[in-house]
Motif scaffolding. Sequence first.
Motif, PDB file in Angstrom:
ATOM      1  N   ASP A 163       0.722  -0.981  -0.016  1.00 16.72           N
ATOM      2  CA  ASP A 163       0.107  -0.276   0.044  1.00 16.72           C
ATOM      3  C   ASP A 163       0.574   1.337  -0.136  1.00 16.72           C
ATOM      4  O   ASP A 163       1.536   1.128   0.199  1.00 16.72           O
ATOM      5  N   LYS A 164       0.132   2.303  -0.050  1.00 16.47           N
ATOM      6  CA  LYS A 164       1.099   3.593  -0.123  1.00 16.47           C
ATOM      7  C   LYS A 164       2.047   3.986   1.077  1.00 16.47           C
ATOM      8  O   LYS A 164       3.245   4.451   0.931  1.00 16.47           O
ATOM      9  N   GLY A 165       1.538   3.405   2.031  1.00 25.84           N
ATOM     10  CA  GLY A 165       2.459   3.097   3.733  1.00 25.84           C
ATOM     11  C   GLY A 165       3.362   2.102   3.296  1.00 25.84           C
ATOM     12  O   GLY A 165       4.647   2.189   4.362  1.00 25.84           O
ATOM     13  N   GLY A 166       3.688   1.201   2.681  1.00 31.37           N
ATOM     14  CA  GLY A 166       4.562   0.613   2.085  1.00 31.37           C
ATOM     15  C   GLY A 166       4.683  -1.164   3.013  1.00 31.37           C
ATOM     16  O   GLY A 166       5.347  -1.747   3.131  1.00 31.37           O
ATOM     17  N   LYS A 167       3.349  -0.629   3.769  1.00 34.27           N
ATOM     18  CA  LYS A 167       3.128  -2.302   3.900  1.00 34.27           C
ATOM     19  C   LYS A 167       2.022  -2.999   3.280  1.00 34.27           C
ATOM     20  O   LYS A 167       1.169  -2.614   2.098  1.00 34.27           O
ATOM     21  N   GLU A 168       2.695  -4.301   3.494  1.00 34.88           N
ATOM     22  CA  GLU A 168       1.912  -5.152   3.024  1.00 34.88           C
ATOM     23  C   GLU A 168       0.910  -6.095   3.027  1.00 34.88           C
ATOM     24  O   GLU A 168      -0.038  -5.442   3.908  1.00 34.88           O
TER      25      GLU A 168
END
Length: 245
Positions: A98-103
């Motif tokens: 996602d945009k926050g770098g979370k899978e």
Amino acid sequence: MKKFFVACVVPVSLLTACAGNPTLPSLETKHPLDQVEVNYPVTFEYNGRRLGKVFSPPKTIDCSGLTLKSDSFEDAIEAGALVVRVETPRQVKQVVIDKGGKEIVERVNIKPVYGGVLALCNVSERAKGLDSRSYNIRELDNYLVMGKDGLVSVAGAELKYGSHNLSSKLDEIIGNNINRFGGQFGSPNLFTGSGDYSWMLWLTDRSTTFSNYEAEVKRRERKAKTDKSRAESKARAQARTDKVQ
């Protein structure tokens, strides 16, 4: 596809003669595995027959000339890989960032039927691990997603090799002379690494991509057979004419 060099495994009495011989017996003896295990919710159909979750391989091939690239399905078909119909789940999971770098895991809708090219490879006796014992087909979610909208994806199980078994065998046969092979055949750790595959599978939701190419290969083979037969007939007719003259 990564190629392995050959070395000479012979009694010590034959070592000198073999070392000077450019045609050496290969250590890469390969053989078919006994069964296919489909550990994923898909079903393969080949020549109108559903193959089930565990089945004996209808055909195995030499995969040494194949690469794990999406456009290599043509080479696989020409090498004798199975062109199959694949019944798939209606949804698969895809891991995205996602945009926050979370899978995060998303569910993706796919078509219920895919086309497939399944290469069941002959496997080296030196290979180790799960994929050296059976064709264990698994973890296809991402490849089904990548095969959407007429694109072609390819999955495969890469084989692993251990260095100690072959080195020990060579050492046992030729003693400390194993190092003399280093300059001729490569570095002492030549027999580590991988590059061969237990199975390879090309997938697309446009199944005619594979079936059309399979039909083209068969047409070429029929034409080549017909051309050969005509050439032989012409040669026989010419031979009879020459004999009469």
